[in-house]
Write a protein that holds these residues in place. Structure first.
Motif, PDB file in Angstrom:
ATOM      1  N   ALA A   1       0.831  -1.207   0.000  1.00 45.07           N
ATOM      2  CA  ALA A   1       0.000   0.000   0.000  1.00 45.07           C
ATOM      3  C   ALA A   1       0.862   1.253   0.000  1.00 45.07           C
ATOM      4  O   ALA A   1       2.000   1.251   0.472  1.00 45.07           O
TER       5      ALA A   1
ATOM      6  N   LYS B   1      -9.829   4.594  -4.499  1.00 46.86           N
ATOM      7  CA  LYS B   1      -9.489   4.051  -3.179  1.00 46.86           C
ATOM      8  C   LYS B   1     -10.167   4.873  -2.084  1.00 46.86           C
ATOM      9  O   LYS B   1     -10.130   6.097  -2.103  1.00 46.86           O
TER      10      LYS B   1
ATOM     11  N   SER C   1     -11.633   0.767   1.701  1.00 43.44           N
ATOM     12  CA  SER C   1     -10.605   1.198   2.648  1.00 43.44           C
ATOM     13  C   SER C   1     -11.124   2.310   3.542  1.00 43.44           C
ATOM     14  O   SER C   1     -11.882   3.170   3.088  1.00 43.44           O
TER      15      SER C   1
ATOM     16  N   ASP D   1      -8.203  -2.739   1.710  1.00 45.61           N
ATOM     17  CA  ASP D   1      -7.103  -2.104   2.429  1.00 45.61           C
ATOM     18  C   ASP D   1      -7.601  -1.811   3.842  1.00 45.61           C
ATOM     19  O   ASP D   1      -8.790  -1.568   4.031  1.00 45.61           O
TER      20      ASP D   1
ATOM     21  N   LEU E   1      -4.184  -4.754  -0.036  1.00 44.31           N
ATOM     22  CA  LEU E   1      -3.034  -3.866   0.092  1.00 44.31           C
ATOM     23  C   LEU E   1      -2.515  -3.977   1.526  1.00 44.31           C
ATOM     24  O   LEU E   1      -3.277  -3.838   2.486  1.00 44.31           O
TER      25      LEU E   1
END
Length: 443
Positions: free
Chosen positions: A110, A311, A333, A366, A387
């Motif tokens: 990440a 993201k 995320s 993530d 990630l």
């Protein structure tokens, strides 16, 4: 008639998990222990001891009281893996296809800003580790090495570029163009940091790395940004803009030295120039756009030839909208719990997002990933890949490039062994049937 085992099912097999175990145990015979702990708790403890207070606050800290970080871990605890026996699969295939390209594993590194807090030339060290392990790396827009330098360290290993949407549209285009020219495989636009969240660990220390010149190398290596800096300097020199009010304190001197050291060029030349300080001021003015909208995102298809990944998605409606405006993939995320205190866990959001989208769209996860078993759980709940954030930064703090390599090796080894013990020959076999709600999880 009873079927006989095939040669493939009875012969020796050494996946990445056994290979990693064997390497560690063989070194143990010689009295050598791993440089990087193989469990996350000890990895975190040692990394904290190796880090400065400001570095630890920035990398390990979260928003508010840390509830979102705890939510991320509690979400994993609510699921239990169900091992399967006598399945006959001696080997595993960890490969995955993402955005039309085959990757050796479902783990990417990440983007983490201001990595130099944990080690000099952080982006380059991480890139070399990524190349050595064949792991894709998402370069941070807030990196400490220019993306071209980091790309050179990746060799032939694919990399993606993270974009923070600036208030200066020409800078947005410049960063996208540089990523394309340097060979990025995807553009990852972070949506959840249009302004910094409330981060008490940093606030209590009065510490923002960008104000020290750390984490702005993508900007100070960018021609559009440097043009804006020089415009600011010229405006001050002509009297069109007010000179910044600077109080001379020991802290101010330290900050000036840090800013000067991080700016491109010779230290003594920078010390005499107004540009390093103007660069920090310019960055703080324009680095992220609080007014980022779906209308902005709709323009990406005409601004880049790269696959677009959005993201920071947590709501199913936002996930659907992301694909409506042309995204090729999304990352579910909550920014590692660093933006909103008490936010939904990314893993919980993943379940709802996958139910909304169905099986086909590409979805990554993530936030909260710590181990290979976590990766398995995320894949079973609908992620195509994950990630890995803080763990690889902790490896960097402990042992630089080698530390990152060992963290990646440990995570992939545990994923491989978890698949082996759960009867999954490939990632397609890691599905909801691999899990049950954990009756032992605390409510």
């Amino acid at each position: 008639m009873t079927a006989q085992p095939t040669a493939a099912s009875t012969g020796p097999a050494r996946g990445v998990g056994r290979a990693r175990q064997d390497a560690v145990y063989r070194a143990g015979v010689l009295g050598r222990r791993p440089t990087v702990p193989t469990d996350f708790a000890e990895l975190e403890r040692r990394a904290r001891r190796a880090s400065s207070p400001t570095a630890w606050a920035y990398v390990a800290g979260g928003a508010g009281e840390g509830r979102t970080m705890r939510n991320n871990r509690a979400a994993f605890d609510r699921w239990a893996i169900v091992p399967r026996m006598a399945h006959g699969h001696a080997t595993r295939d960890l490969a995955v296809e993402l955005l039309g390209r085959r990757y050796d594993s479902p783990v990417l590194l990440a983007p983490v800003g201001a990595g130099a807090l944990m080690g000099r030339d952080s982006d380059v060290q991480i890139a070399r580790a990524a190349a050595a392990t064949g792991t894709p790396y998402v370069f941070s827009n807030q990196g400490c090495n220019p993306l071209e330098q980091t790309a050179a360290a990746m060799g032939s290993t694919p990399w993606w570029f993270q974009l923070y949407w600036s208030t200066d549209e020409a800078l947005v285009d410049s960063l996208i163009g540089r990523a394309e020219d340097a060979g990025a495989s995807a553009l990852v636009v972070t949506l959840d940091t249009t302004t910094l969240g409330w981060r008490p660990q940093d606030l209590n220390l009065g510490s923002l790395p960008f104000a020290q010149g750390l984490g702005i190398a993508q900007y100070t290596s960018d021609p559009r940004f440097l043009g804006l800096v020089r415009e600011r300097v010229a405006a001050v020199a002509s009297g069109a803009a007010a000179r910044p009010d600077v109080q001379v304190t020991l802290g101010a001197v330290r900050s000036l030295l840090s800013i000067t050291r991080e700016f491109p060029g010779r230290f003594l030349d920078n010390l005499r120039s107004p540009e390093p300080r103007a660069a920090v001021e310019t960055f703080l003015d324009i680095y992220s756009n609080p007014g980022l909208s779906w209308e902005h995102l709709e323009t990406l298809r005409s601004r880049t030839r790269l696959p677009v990944v959005l993201k920071g998605v947590l709501h199913p409606d936002d996930a659907r909208r992301a694909y409506d405006v042309g995204a090729d993939a999304i990352v579910v995320s909550n920014h590692g719990g660093r933006q909103v205190d008490g936010a939904i866990a990314s893993l919980d959001a993943l379940v709802a997002v996958r139910e909304e989208l169905g099986p086909d769209p590409t979805v990554l996860l993530d936030s909260g990933i710590r181990t290979g078993a976590d990766v398995f759980t995320a894949l079973a709940l609908g992620a195509d890949a994950v990630l890995l954030g803080r763990p690889h930064m902790y490896g960097l703090a402990l042992a630089g490039q080698r530390g990152v390599e060992e963290v990646v090796a440990n995570v992939l080894a545990e994923l491989d062994l978890t698949m082996a013990l759960s009867g999954a020959p490939d990632l397609g076999a890691v599905d909801r049937g691999s899990l049950v709600p954990n009756p032992s999880a605390s409510l």
